[in-house]
Design a protein around this motif. Structure first.
Motif, PDB file in Angstrom:
ATOM      1  N   PRO A   1       0.818  -1.215   0.000  1.00  0.00           N
ATOM      2  CA  PRO A   1       0.000   0.000   0.000  1.00  0.00           C
ATOM      3  C   PRO A   1       0.853   1.266   0.000  1.00  0.00           C
ATOM      4  O   PRO A   1       0.527   2.247  -0.667  1.00  0.00           O
ATOM      5  CB  PRO A   1      -0.814  -0.112   1.302  1.00  0.00           C
TER       6      PRO A   1
ATOM      7  N   HIS B   1       1.967   2.267  -3.512  1.00  0.00           N
ATOM      8  CA  HIS B   1       0.837   2.728  -4.328  1.00  0.00           C
ATOM      9  C   HIS B   1       0.423   4.144  -3.911  1.00  0.00           C
ATOM     10  O   HIS B   1       0.151   5.003  -4.755  1.00  0.00           O
ATOM     11  CB  HIS B   1      -0.347   1.763  -4.224  1.00  0.00           C
ATOM     12  N   LEU B   2       0.391   4.379  -2.593  1.00  0.00           N
ATOM     13  CA  LEU B   2      -0.020   5.706  -2.119  1.00  0.00           C
ATOM     14  C   LEU B   2       1.048   6.751  -2.430  1.00  0.00           C
ATOM     15  O   LEU B   2       0.735   7.882  -2.793  1.00  0.00           O
ATOM     16  CB  LEU B   2      -0.301   5.657  -0.605  1.00  0.00           C
TER      17      LEU B   2
ATOM     18  N   ASP C   1       0.639  10.145  -4.518  1.00  0.00           N
ATOM     19  CA  ASP C   1       1.003  11.458  -3.954  1.00  0.00           C
ATOM     20  C   ASP C   1       1.944  12.220  -4.885  1.00  0.00           C
ATOM     21  O   ASP C   1       1.850  13.440  -5.003  1.00  0.00           O
ATOM     22  CB  ASP C   1       1.673  11.294  -2.584  1.00  0.00           C
TER      23      ASP C   1
ATOM     24  N   THR D   1      -8.848  13.180  -4.143  1.00  0.00           N
ATOM     25  CA  THR D   1      -8.768  12.494  -2.858  1.00  0.00           C
ATOM     26  C   THR D   1      -9.971  11.599  -2.668  1.00  0.00           C
ATOM     27  O   THR D   1     -11.073  11.880  -3.128  1.00  0.00           O
ATOM     28  CB  THR D   1      -8.713  13.499  -1.694  1.00  0.00           C
ATOM     29  N   THR D   2      -9.733  10.503  -1.992  1.00  0.00           N
ATOM     30  CA  THR D   2     -10.804   9.585  -1.660  1.00  0.00           C
ATOM     31  C   THR D   2     -10.470   9.033  -0.287  1.00  0.00           C
ATOM     32  O   THR D   2      -9.302   8.951   0.085  1.00  0.00           O
ATOM     33  CB  THR D   2     -10.913   8.448  -2.691  1.00  0.00           C
ATOM     34  N   ARG D   3     -11.480   8.633   0.451  1.00  0.00           N
ATOM     35  CA  ARG D   3     -11.202   8.072   1.773  1.00  0.00           C
ATOM     36  C   ARG D   3     -10.680   6.654   1.670  1.00  0.00           C
ATOM     37  O   ARG D   3     -10.006   6.163   2.548  1.00  0.00           O
ATOM     38  CB  ARG D   3     -12.493   8.058   2.586  1.00  0.00           C
ATOM     39  N   ASP D   4     -11.013   5.996   0.553  1.00  0.00           N
ATOM     40  CA  ASP D   4     -10.603   4.608   0.376  1.00  0.00           C
ATOM     41  C   ASP D   4      -9.191   4.598  -0.227  1.00  0.00           C
ATOM     42  O   ASP D   4      -9.006   4.940  -1.389  1.00  0.00           O
ATOM     43  CB  ASP D   4     -11.599   3.919  -0.568  1.00  0.00           C
ATOM     44  N   GLU D   5      -8.208   4.209   0.581  1.00  0.00           N
ATOM     45  CA  GLU D   5      -6.805   4.295   0.127  1.00  0.00           C
ATOM     46  C   GLU D   5      -6.565   3.478  -1.130  1.00  0.00           C
ATOM     47  O   GLU D   5      -5.784   3.852  -1.987  1.00  0.00           O
ATOM     48  CB  GLU D   5      -5.867   3.813   1.243  1.00  0.00           C
ATOM     49  N   ARG D   6      -7.264   2.352  -1.228  1.00  0.00           N
ATOM     50  CA  ARG D   6      -7.078   1.480  -2.390  1.00  0.00           C
ATOM     51  C   ARG D   6      -7.503   2.167  -3.687  1.00  0.00           C
ATOM     52  O   ARG D   6      -7.034   1.842  -4.767  1.00  0.00           O
ATOM     53  CB  ARG D   6      -7.930   0.227  -2.143  1.00  0.00           C
TER      54      ARG D   6
ATOM     55  N   ARG E   1      -7.147   5.399  -4.308  1.00  0.00           N
ATOM     56  CA  ARG E   1      -6.451   6.681  -4.555  1.00  0.00           C
ATOM     57  C   ARG E   1      -5.689   6.669  -5.894  1.00  0.00           C
ATOM     58  O   ARG E   1      -5.892   7.554  -6.723  1.00  0.00           O
ATOM     59  CB  ARG E   1      -5.515   6.961  -3.373  1.00  0.00           C
TER      60      ARG E   1
END
Ligand code: NAD
Length: 426
Positions: free
Chosen positions: A337, A340-341, A345, A354-359, A361
């Motif tokens: 993760p 990917h994040l 970024d 932006t989304t709350r679901d990290e997957r 993003r």
């Protein structure tokens, strides 16, 4: 000798390069240094129409070389078009080749160099299972790559890709001898690239960077011997460094280069990004989006993108890799993760997407970019329906050389899910 079960070694190779505005004007000097006197320029009709290959020929002639131009490269080369180029080149003796164009021209130049230096049946050197996968017996003649797209990174890779028309599948040849001896990377040559080609080839760069960054780490493979160690090592600290730099440049300049092709600063960033991503993926490898791209391009029926040749249906390589990218990175997210994040970024530093679901993003950052630059909306955007998913899965599963660097095992069911999710991306 110490016994290791897992790999502890990775390799990293790259083409020597000359980069910058005006670099191509020095090509006569560079070719003479490589020992070439009679050279064949290999290009496609669209690039020939811009006058760029003639400019390269003039620069080579100014260095005292004898030059001819072959301008019949097929955009997205086929087995037939490669045979045509080999036959033309075989009529004379050359001691060097220059590929001027995008990946289509440079890949054709690699094949011409291989088959005119070590003649063989076309299938002999093609990767298994399509071909015999034989290694060329000895090094090839000097090859200089002059890219006119900011895309494939073919100028730095040991790979050549072609479409096998009857088999409806893309495959290629992959051997270190295919790597060009020199890449002359001159951003001025990309100013004439139409927006559609800029968008598609730029998505190829982005996918190279993201796939090699998220590839299975080199140390998770079983230990190789020097003889069996493959070109695609898996992600490693050196390829990670190059791909992160490529992502930074893409974040700054991709949209700008598509919207204003005359922006030389953006074009220079894109050329550097393509080069850096090539240095990353050429050693680490690429995975699901590229594996899916081969049958997506190979099975096309009617789709004819703007500003590409209209005589045949084709899905440009950069489009075919990007269509499954959002779903592929959703699938690979759990393996790392953090990476990917971090990639998301870099691409979207202000966090506009932006989304709350990290997957979600990274997929969201990608779809937002693809919408902005005019990439078709998923597989349906290039003419595929749910009925096509099964044959696309079968074609993808044949690309085991690429799937081997997927960071988690991708079963047929997983690939089917990725392709189904990719019918529409937004
Ligand atoms: N060898 C590798 O490592 C590698 C990697 C990825 C893709 N590929 C292959 O590369 C090919 C795609 O290459 P590409 O995306 O660079 O595009 P391309 O070479 O197929 O060219 C696309 C179109 O853009 C035109 N064009 C290119 N440069 C131009 C310029 N400066 N001005 C005006 N028109 C220009 C061409 O005439 C053509 O019509 C595919 O066959 C793909 O499979 C190879």
């Amino acid at each position: 000798m110490t016994e290791y079960l897992n790999e502890t070694v990775f390799t990293w190779g790259a083409t020597p390069l000359k980069f910058g505005a005006g670099a191509v004007d020095e090509i006569g000097w560079d070719l003479a240094k490589l020992g070439a006197q009679r050279v064949l320029i290999i290009t496609d009709p669209g690039v020939a129409a811009t006058g760029l290959p003639s400019r390269v020929a003039d620069a080579a002639k100014a260095g005292g070389l004898t030059v001819d131009i072959f301008d019949r490269v097929h955009v997205e080369p086929t087995d037939d078009s490669i045979r045509d180029a080999i036959a033309y080149a075989g009529e004379s003796t050359w001691d060097g080749f220059i590929g001027v164009g995008g990946g289509s021209a440079i890949d054709t130049a690699k094949a011409v160099n291989l088959y005119t230096t070590h003649p063989a049946d076309l299938y002999d050197y093609v990767n298994k299972p399509i071909g015999e996968g034989l290694a060329p017996p000895a090094p090839l003649k000097p090859l200089v790559a002059v890219p006119t797209t900011a895309g494939t990174g073919s100028e730095t890779t040991p790979v050549c890709v072609m479409d096998f028309l009857e088999l409806q599948v893309k495959s290629g040849i992959s051997h270190p001898y295919l790597r060009p001896d020199l890449a002359v990377i001159d951003p001025l040559l990309t100013l004439s690239m139409p927006p559609e080609v800029t968008a598609a080839s730029g998505m190829d760069v982005l996918c190279h960077a993201l796939e090699s960054y998220t590839a299975r780490p080199f140390h998770s493979f079983a230990r190789h011997t020097p003889e069996t160690r493959v070109a695609y090592n898996g992600s490693n600290p050196i390829s990670d460094a190059w791909t992160e730099q490529a992502l930074t440049l893409l974040a700054r300049s991709f949209r700008k280069a598509v919207l204003n092709g005359g922006d030389l600063e953006a074009r220079t960033d894109m050329m550097l990004a393509a080069t850096f991503a090539g240095m990353g993926f050429g050693n680490a490898g690429v995975h699901i989006p590229h594996a899916c791209a081969y049958p997506i391009a190979g099975r096309v029926r009617e789709y004819r993108p703007g500003n590409y040749p209209q005589d045949v249906a084709l899905v440009p390589h950069g489009e075919s890799v990007s269509l499954t990218a959002p779903a592929a990175f959703r699938f690979t997210f759990p393996t790392d993760p953090g990476k990917h994040l971090h990639a998301a970024d870099i691409l979207d530093p202000r966090g506009a997407d932006t989304t709350r679901d990290e997957r979600e993003r990274l997929p969201q950052v990608l779809t937002s970019l693809m919408r902005d630059i005019g990439i078709p909306n998923g597989l349906s955007g290039v003419g595929y329906t749910a009925h096509d998913v099964r044959p696309l899965v079968e074609g993808t599963m044949q690309q085991q050389r690429l799937l081997a660097v997927t960071p988690r095992t991708a079963t047929e069911e997983d690939i089917e899910a990725v392709l189904t999710e990719s019918l529409e991306n937004w």
